[in-house]
Design a protein around this motif. Structure first.
Motif, PDB file in Angstrom:
ATOM      1  N   LEU A 182       0.820  -1.212   0.000  1.00 39.67           N
ATOM      2  CA  LEU A 182       0.000   0.000   0.000  1.00 39.67           C
ATOM      3  C   LEU A 182       0.855   1.263   0.000  1.00 39.67           C
ATOM      4  O   LEU A 182       0.419   2.309  -0.485  1.00 39.67           O
ATOM      5  N   LEU A 183       2.071   1.154   0.542  1.00 43.27           N
ATOM      6  CA  LEU A 183       2.985   2.282   0.467  1.00 43.27           C
ATOM      7  C   LEU A 183       3.504   2.464  -0.951  1.00 43.27           C
ATOM      8  O   LEU A 183       3.664   3.591  -1.431  1.00 43.27           O
ATOM      9  N   GLN A 184       3.763   1.356  -1.620  1.00 41.34           N
ATOM     10  CA  GLN A 184       4.243   1.427  -3.008  1.00 41.34           C
ATOM     11  C   GLN A 184       3.269   2.173  -3.902  1.00 41.34           C
ATOM     12  O   GLN A 184       3.675   2.931  -4.789  1.00 41.34           O
ATOM     13  N   THR A 185       1.986   1.959  -3.668  1.00 35.53           N
ATOM     14  CA  THR A 185       0.956   2.553  -4.520  1.00 35.53           C
ATOM     15  C   THR A 185       0.447   3.888  -3.971  1.00 35.53           C
ATOM     16  O   THR A 185      -0.519   4.441  -4.500  1.00 35.53           O
ATOM     17  N   ARG A 186       1.080   4.389  -2.906  1.00 37.04           N
ATOM     18  CA  ARG A 186       0.752   5.693  -2.307  1.00 37.04           C
ATOM     19  C   ARG A 186      -0.709   5.760  -1.843  1.00 37.04           C
ATOM     20  O   ARG A 186      -1.361   6.805  -1.935  1.00 37.04           O
ATOM     21  N   GLN A 187      -1.202   4.650  -1.335  1.00 35.27           N
ATOM     22  CA  GLN A 187      -2.579   4.645  -0.851  1.00 35.27           C
ATOM     23  C   GLN A 187      -2.679   4.999   0.630  1.00 35.27           C
ATOM     24  O   GLN A 187      -3.782   5.183   1.143  1.00 35.27           O
TER      25      GLN A 187
END
Length: 232
Positions: A65-70
Protein backbone atom coordinates in the motif's frame (compact mmCIF):
# COMPACT_ATOMS: atom_id res chain seq x y z
CA UNK A 1 -25.74 -13.85 9.98
CA UNK A 2 -23.67 -15.14 7.08
CA UNK A 3 -20.00 -14.36 7.73
CA UNK A 4 -18.07 -16.60 5.33
CA UNK A 5 -16.94 -15.05 2.02
CA UNK A 6 -15.32 -16.64 -1.01
CA UNK A 7 -12.47 -14.17 -1.47
CA UNK A 8 -10.75 -11.19 0.10
CA UNK A 9 -12.31 -8.91 -2.53
CA UNK A 10 -15.79 -10.18 -1.66
CA UNK A 11 -15.14 -9.77 2.06
CA UNK A 12 -14.03 -6.16 1.53
CA UNK A 13 -16.87 -5.28 -0.80
CA UNK A 14 -18.88 -2.27 0.35
CA UNK A 15 -16.62 -1.50 3.33
CA UNK A 16 -13.80 0.59 1.85
CA UNK A 17 -13.76 4.36 1.47
CA UNK A 18 -11.09 7.01 1.02
CA UNK A 19 -9.68 8.47 4.22
CA UNK A 20 -10.67 5.61 6.52
CA UNK A 21 -8.71 4.32 9.52
CA UNK A 22 -7.68 0.67 9.30
CA UNK A 23 -6.22 -1.37 12.17
CA UNK A 24 -4.06 -4.24 10.91
CA UNK A 25 -2.80 -7.21 12.88
CA UNK A 26 0.64 -8.75 12.47
CA UNK A 27 4.21 -8.20 13.53
CA UNK A 28 6.80 -7.90 10.80
CA UNK A 29 5.57 -10.50 8.33
CA UNK A 30 4.25 -12.82 11.05
CA UNK A 31 0.48 -13.13 11.20
CA UNK A 32 -0.24 -10.39 8.68
CA UNK A 33 -3.55 -10.33 6.75
CA UNK A 34 -1.74 -10.51 3.42
CA UNK A 35 -4.79 -11.37 1.28
CA UNK A 36 -6.88 -8.52 2.65
CA UNK A 37 -3.97 -6.09 2.21
CA UNK A 38 -3.70 -7.12 -1.44
CA UNK A 39 -7.46 -6.70 -1.79
CA UNK A 40 -7.27 -3.17 -0.38
CA UNK A 41 -4.49 -2.36 -2.83
CA UNK A 42 -6.52 -3.68 -5.75
CA UNK A 43 -9.56 -1.64 -4.70
CA UNK A 44 -7.72 1.65 -5.30
CA UNK A 45 -8.95 3.23 -2.05
CA UNK A 46 -6.62 6.05 -0.94
CA UNK A 47 -5.68 8.54 1.81
CA UNK A 48 -5.72 5.74 4.36
CA UNK A 49 -4.55 5.90 7.94
CA UNK A 50 -3.22 2.50 9.02
CA UNK A 51 -2.56 1.49 12.62
CA UNK A 52 -0.05 -1.36 12.60
CA UNK A 53 3.14 -2.23 14.43
CA UNK A 54 5.09 -1.75 11.21
CA UNK A 55 4.47 -1.77 7.46
CA UNK A 56 5.80 -5.12 6.30
CA UNK A 57 8.64 -4.98 3.79
CA UNK A 58 9.00 -3.08 0.53
CA UNK A 59 7.15 -5.54 -1.69
CA UNK A 60 4.95 -7.45 0.73
CA UNK A 61 2.36 -6.84 3.41
CA UNK A 62 1.47 -3.21 4.06
CA UNK A 63 4.49 -2.26 1.98
CA UNK A 64 2.25 -2.88 -1.04
CA UNK A 65 0.00 0.00 0.00
CA UNK A 66 2.98 2.28 0.47
CA UNK A 67 4.24 1.43 -3.01
CA UNK A 68 0.96 2.55 -4.52
CA UNK A 69 0.75 5.69 -2.31
CA UNK A 70 -2.58 4.64 -0.85
CA UNK A 71 -1.50 5.39 2.74
CA UNK A 72 -1.49 8.97 4.00
CA UNK A 73 -0.56 8.22 7.62
CA UNK A 74 0.89 5.33 9.63
CA UNK A 75 0.34 4.81 13.36
CA UNK A 76 3.28 2.51 14.11
CA UNK A 77 6.10 1.47 16.40
CA UNK A 78 8.75 0.40 13.92
CA UNK A 79 9.97 1.63 10.54
CA UNK A 80 13.28 -0.16 10.03
CA UNK A 81 12.59 -3.12 7.73
CA UNK A 82 10.84 -1.12 5.01
CA UNK A 83 13.05 1.20 2.98
CA UNK A 84 10.09 2.79 1.19
CA UNK A 85 8.36 3.48 4.51
CA UNK A 86 11.54 5.16 5.73
CA UNK A 87 12.02 7.12 2.50
CA UNK A 88 8.46 8.44 2.41
CA UNK A 89 8.59 9.46 6.06
CA UNK A 90 11.96 11.23 5.83
CA UNK A 91 10.96 13.04 2.64
CA UNK A 92 7.71 14.28 4.18
CA UNK A 93 5.47 12.24 1.86
CA UNK A 94 4.02 10.12 4.68
CA UNK A 95 2.66 11.23 8.02
CA UNK A 96 3.83 9.06 10.93
CA UNK A 97 2.55 8.85 14.48
CA UNK A 98 5.18 6.95 16.45
CA UNK A 99 3.94 4.80 19.34
CA UNK A 100 5.85 2.71 21.86
CA UNK A 101 4.94 -0.88 21.04
CA UNK A 102 3.09 -1.60 24.27
CA UNK A 103 1.24 1.69 24.01
CA UNK A 104 0.06 0.85 20.50
CA UNK A 105 -1.21 -2.55 21.63
CA UNK A 106 -2.99 -0.96 24.59
CA UNK A 107 -4.52 1.74 22.40
CA UNK A 108 -6.06 -0.98 20.24
CA UNK A 109 -7.17 -2.99 23.28
CA UNK A 110 -8.66 0.12 24.87
CA UNK A 111 -10.61 0.94 21.72
CA UNK A 112 -11.96 -2.59 21.65
CA UNK A 113 -13.08 -2.24 25.27
CA UNK A 114 -14.76 1.10 24.64
CA UNK A 115 -12.15 3.03 26.65
CA UNK A 116 -11.47 6.44 25.06
CA UNK A 117 -8.14 7.04 26.80
CA UNK A 118 -5.68 5.87 29.45
CA UNK A 119 -2.63 7.21 31.27
CA UNK A 120 0.82 5.65 30.95
CA UNK A 121 4.35 6.46 32.07
CA UNK A 122 5.78 5.22 28.78
CA UNK A 123 7.06 8.18 26.79
CA UNK A 124 7.03 10.72 29.62
CA UNK A 125 9.76 13.30 29.05
CA UNK A 126 10.26 12.34 25.38
CA UNK A 127 8.88 13.55 22.05
CA UNK A 128 6.12 10.94 22.47
CA UNK A 129 4.64 13.19 25.16
CA UNK A 130 4.61 16.37 23.05
CA UNK A 131 1.13 17.90 22.96
CA UNK A 132 -0.39 15.27 25.27
CA UNK A 133 -2.05 15.84 28.61
CA UNK A 134 0.20 15.09 31.59
CA UNK A 135 -1.30 14.08 34.93
CA UNK A 136 0.28 13.03 38.20
CA UNK A 137 -0.57 9.86 40.07
CA UNK A 138 1.22 9.22 43.38
CA UNK A 139 3.73 11.92 42.51
CA UNK A 140 4.60 10.44 39.11
CA UNK A 141 3.88 11.95 35.68
CA UNK A 142 1.71 10.02 33.23
CA UNK A 143 0.62 10.98 29.72
CA UNK A 144 -2.81 10.51 28.23
CA UNK A 145 -3.04 8.16 25.24
CA UNK A 146 -6.22 7.77 23.20
CA UNK A 147 -7.86 4.47 22.38
CA UNK A 148 -7.94 3.51 18.71
CA UNK A 149 -11.41 3.16 17.20
CA UNK A 150 -10.83 1.99 13.63
CA UNK A 151 -13.32 2.03 10.78
CA UNK A 152 -12.07 -1.41 9.76
CA UNK A 153 -9.91 -4.09 11.37
CA UNK A 154 -8.12 -6.71 9.28
CA UNK A 155 -6.55 -9.71 11.00
CA UNK A 156 -5.01 -13.10 10.19
CA UNK A 157 -5.80 -16.27 12.16
CA UNK A 158 -4.89 -19.93 11.93
CA UNK A 159 -8.38 -21.38 12.36
CA UNK A 160 -11.86 -19.93 12.36
CA UNK A 161 -15.41 -21.18 12.19
CA UNK A 162 -18.50 -19.87 10.41
CA UNK A 163 -19.45 -17.86 13.49
CA UNK A 164 -16.14 -15.99 13.35
CA UNK A 165 -14.48 -17.55 16.38
CA UNK A 166 -10.70 -17.36 15.84
CA UNK A 167 -7.60 -19.21 17.00
CA UNK A 168 -4.15 -17.75 16.28
CA UNK A 169 -1.02 -19.87 16.04
CA UNK A 170 1.81 -19.15 18.48
CA UNK A 171 3.58 -15.82 17.89
CA UNK A 172 1.26 -15.04 14.97
CA UNK A 173 -1.21 -13.99 17.67
CA UNK A 174 0.82 -10.78 18.31
CA UNK A 175 -1.31 -7.68 17.58
CA UNK A 176 -4.18 -9.59 15.99
CA UNK A 177 -6.52 -10.02 19.01
CA UNK A 178 -6.26 -6.33 19.93
CA UNK A 179 -6.69 -5.16 16.33
CA UNK A 180 -9.73 -7.42 15.88
CA UNK A 181 -11.65 -5.80 18.71
CA UNK A 182 -10.99 -2.14 17.91
CA UNK A 183 -12.58 -2.06 14.46
CA UNK A 184 -16.19 -1.10 13.93
CA UNK A 185 -16.07 -3.86 11.31
CA UNK A 186 -13.60 -6.76 11.52
CA UNK A 187 -12.58 -9.06 8.67
CA UNK A 188 -10.50 -12.15 9.44
CA UNK A 189 -8.59 -14.22 6.94
CA UNK A 190 -7.79 -17.74 8.07
CA UNK A 191 -5.88 -20.78 6.93
CA UNK A 192 -8.69 -23.14 7.87
CA UNK A 193 -12.43 -22.79 8.34
CA UNK A 194 -13.55 -25.57 10.67
CA UNK A 195 -17.04 -26.76 11.66
CA UNK A 196 -18.88 -24.77 14.32
CA UNK A 197 -18.36 -26.49 17.66
CA UNK A 198 -15.01 -28.05 16.77
CA UNK A 199 -12.95 -25.31 18.47
CA UNK A 200 -12.36 -25.76 22.18
CA UNK A 201 -14.08 -22.71 23.78
CA UNK A 202 -11.19 -22.38 26.23
CA UNK A 203 -8.75 -21.98 23.32
CA UNK A 204 -10.64 -19.36 21.31
CA UNK A 205 -8.57 -16.16 21.23
CA UNK A 206 -11.06 -13.85 19.48
CA UNK A 207 -14.76 -14.60 20.03
CA UNK A 208 -16.97 -14.45 16.96
CA UNK A 209 -18.95 -11.52 18.35
CA UNK A 210 -16.04 -9.29 17.26
CA UNK A 211 -15.75 -10.73 13.72
CA UNK A 212 -18.12 -9.64 10.95
CA UNK A 213 -16.63 -11.41 7.93
CA UNK A 214 -14.22 -14.30 7.43
CA UNK A 215 -12.38 -15.64 4.39
CA UNK A 216 -10.16 -18.69 3.89
CA UNK A 217 -7.15 -18.54 1.62
CA UNK A 218 -3.69 -19.72 0.69
CA UNK A 219 -0.89 -17.75 2.32
CA UNK A 220 2.68 -17.19 1.25
CA UNK A 221 4.06 -16.86 4.80
CA UNK A 222 7.25 -15.13 3.77
CA UNK A 223 10.24 -15.15 6.11
CA UNK A 224 11.42 -11.63 6.85
CA UNK A 225 15.07 -12.49 7.38
CA UNK A 226 16.21 -15.95 6.41
CA UNK A 227 19.30 -17.05 8.33
CA UNK A 228 21.00 -20.30 7.34
CA UNK A 229 24.04 -22.04 8.71
CA UNK A 230 26.58 -23.65 6.46
CA UNK A 231 26.27 -27.38 5.92
CA UNK A 232 28.67 -29.34 8.10
Amino acid sequence: MHKVYDSAAAALDGLLQDGMLIAAGGFGLCGIPELLIAGIRDSGVKDLTVASNNAGVDDFGLGLLLQTRQVRKMISSYVGENAEFMRQYLSGELELEFNPQGTLAERMRAGGAGIPGFYTKTGVGTQIADGKEVKQFDGQDYILERGIFADLAIVKAWKGDAQGNLVYRKTARNFNPDAATCGRICIAEVEQIVPVGSLDPDNIHTPGIFVDRIVQGEHEKRIEKRTLREAS
